[in-house]
Design an enzyme around this catalytic site. Structure first.
Site, mmCIF file in Angstrom:
data_model
loop_
_atom_site.group_PDB
_atom_site.id
_atom_site.type_symbol
_atom_site.label_atom_id
_atom_site.label_comp_id
_atom_site.label_asym_id
_atom_site.label_seq_id
_atom_site.Cartn_x
_atom_site.Cartn_y
_atom_site.Cartn_z
ATOM 1 N N ASN A 155 0.758 -1.223 -0.047
ATOM 2 C CA ASN A 155 0.156 0.032 -0.075
ATOM 3 C C ASN A 155 0.687 1.277 -0.161
ATOM 4 O O ASN A 155 0.445 2.427 -0.413
ATOM 5 C CB ASN A 155 -1.116 -0.017 1.140
ATOM 6 C CG ASN A 155 -0.545 -0.222 2.624
ATOM 7 O OD1 ASN A 155 0.554 -0.845 2.569
ATOM 8 N ND2 ASN A 155 -0.819 0.372 3.495
ATOM 9 N N GLU A 252 4.445 -3.955 12.299
ATOM 10 C CA GLU A 252 3.227 -3.102 12.427
ATOM 11 C C GLU A 252 2.275 -3.884 11.693
ATOM 12 O O GLU A 252 2.374 -4.224 10.380
ATOM 13 C CB GLU A 252 3.729 -1.815 11.878
ATOM 14 C CG GLU A 252 4.654 -0.930 12.573
ATOM 15 C CD GLU A 252 4.028 -0.471 13.945
ATOM 16 O OE1 GLU A 252 2.763 -0.557 14.139
ATOM 17 O OE2 GLU A 252 4.797 -0.362 14.799
ATOM 18 N N CYS A 286 -3.172 1.492 6.630
ATOM 19 C CA CYS A 286 -3.024 0.734 8.058
ATOM 20 C C CYS A 286 -3.880 1.815 9.169
ATOM 21 O O CYS A 286 -4.402 1.453 10.117
ATOM 22 C CB CYS A 286 -1.752 0.126 8.377
ATOM 23 S SG CYS A 286 -0.629 1.434 8.623
#
Length: 491
Positions: A155, A252, A286
């Site tokens: 992303n 993460e 995210c």
């Protein structure tokens, strides 16, 4: 429209650009899936071994290189990224699907990160403590971990690698990097920038391959640390594998980020920021806003305003400067997101905006999902409130009080980011104490971070030390406590 000639993909190992010996690999344009952006062959097991061996061989000399010399390489890489921002930003839009403005901005963000860590040599390098013994000083110094495995998602194909690789290199580590196979071209561009900047051979090694290659990197005996960003499931598996070998991990992972709009909020500002948080980058962040909690007293007015703004969003080819939202990354993502919307509607959600798949024209042939708002019933829980769809879908619930709003915001196993909209400083201070997240935005969208401050989540959104800022040093280095005593002076 004539499609550009596909770029030939190569791996970067020990300072050389090499063809892979694995299966064919290609990235396609999610707005026009028939268009190939880049192609090549995947790396195989031999390339993984070669990359890890190169990183291991280079780590002592790179660690002993003065911090200012390492930083100079990073600063030259930043300049290379800036010079190519327009061209590489356009390629990013074609390969990943975010708008060309966002693509260019992401390349410049990567440059900003390299500039920040390129100047790290001017910052604190260690500490000196007083000793209880005469003639002695206690020094706490920092040393690099060694060979770092870097596994990054699709992303943010150049920014997320930058905020891992830049501090890893700045603090004297060498890197074996496996990017997402859906966006390999931007990984090649970042490696090219570092190569052009004069990075010594073996310090960075780029391997393009399937997700399973991440396991091969983690399991390699030369590895000294792992940093990962991606899905919670994959992150937990990699972290478990690394932990089993005693290797430090920084991960993460997921987010189900809430925006809370209280009754006293500036509703126009809140509507704009919630829309940007939910639908910029097609919701594939995210830190994207995927849940909205709005005070009952202003819910109807706010949802009407938000729906009007969302309905006017221009969706289409992300390389068109007039387009505000592009496609999702591939057909599997498109189908998964649309299935999630369908499940929510079947479970009792009310459709406020979007929701239906495009059925004609370019939007039907590409991997487009309409920006969607779903209001959820108060009397039962729906899957969309819990599950991360990773797309342009916003789930809404109403709250009768600030306390209930904060409870709903915390009602998730994740705790990455949140946004609060209020004009009451007391409520803002309460949120700092009550909202269990790693990042809190007051009167701005839930997405967004700066390179000089920590980035990372609470609860199950993160594992290990946080990223960026001075926090990165806590992962990419370890301390050595040195008891330094003179000769006769210490007798």
């Amino acid at each position: 429209m004539n499609s550009p000639t596909p770029v030939q993909l190569q791996h970067y190992i020990d300072g050389a650009w090499l063809e892979g010996d694995g299966s064919p690999i290609a990235s396609t344009n999610p707005a026009r899936p028939e268009e190939t952006v880049a192609r090549g062959r995947q790396a195989g097991a031999a390339e993984v071994d070669r990359a890890a061996a190169a990183a291991a061989a280079a780590k002592r000399e790179w660690a002993r290189t003065p911090a200012h010399e390492r930083g100079a390489v990073l600063l030259r890489a930043a300049a290379e990224l800036e010079r190519n921002a327009d061209a590489w930003g356009l390629e990013l839009a074609r390969e990943e699907g975010k708008t060309v403005a966002e693509g260019r901005g992401e390349v410049l963000r990567a440059a900003q990160i390299f500039r920040y860590y390129g100047n790290d040599g001017d910052r604190t390098a260690g500490e000196i403590f007083a000793s209880p013994r005469r003639g002695e000083k206690i020094l706490v110094t920092r040393k690099p971990l060694g060979v770092i495995g870097v596994v990054t998602p699709f992303n943010f194909p150049i920014a997320i690698p930058a905020w891992k690789i830049a501090p890893a290199l700045a603090y004297g580590n060498t890197v074996v990097w496996k990017p997402a196979s859906t966006v390999p071209l931007l990984a090649v561009r970042l490696a090219q920038a570092l190569d052009a900047a004069g990075l010594p051979a073996g310090v960075l090694n780029l391997l393009i391959g399937p997700g399973s290659m991440g396991n091969a990197v983690v399991e390699h005996p030369a590895l000294d640390g792992l940093t990962f960003t991606g899905s919670t499931g994959v992150g937990r598996r990699l972290a478990a594998a690394a932990a089993g070998r005693g290797i430090p991990v920084q991960a993460e992972m997921g987010g189900k980020n809430a925006a809370v709009v209280l009754a006293d909020a500036d509703l126009e500002l809140a509507a704009e920021q919630v829309m940007l948080g939910a639908f910029r980058s097609t919701g594939q962040k995210c830190t994207a806003t995927s849940r909205l909690i709005v005070a009952e007293a202003i819910a109807d007015e706010f949802l009407a305003t938000l729906s009007e703004r969302v309905s006017s969003l221009s969706v289409g080819d992300p390389t068109d400067p007039s387009v505000a939202m592009g496609p999702v990354v591939n057909d599997a993502a498109r189908k998964s997101i649309l299935d999630g919307i369908g499940t929510a509607l079947a479970q009792g959600a009310e459709l406020i905006a979007g929701g239906k798949a495009y059925d004609d024209g370019v939007l039907a042939s590409g991997y487009f999902v309409p920006p969607t708002i779903l209001e959820l019933p108060a009397d039962r829980e729906l899957d969309v409130w819990r599950e991360e769809l990773f797309g342009p879908v916003l789930a809404v619930r109403r709250a009768a009080s600030t306390e209930q709003a904060f409870e709903l915001a915390n009602d998730s196993e994740f705790g990455l980011s949140a946004a609060l909209f209020t004009q009451d400083v007391t409520r803002a201070l309460d949120a700092i104490d009550d909202l269990d997240v790693g990042i809190l935005h007051v009167n701005s969208e839930s997405a967004g971070a700066d390179p000089h401050v920590p980035f990372g989540g609470a609860k199950k959104s993160g594992y290990g030390p946080k990223e960026q800022g001075a926090a990165a040093k806590d992962f990419f280095t370890h301390t050595t406590t040195v008891y330094l005593r003179g000769g006769a002076a210490g007798v």
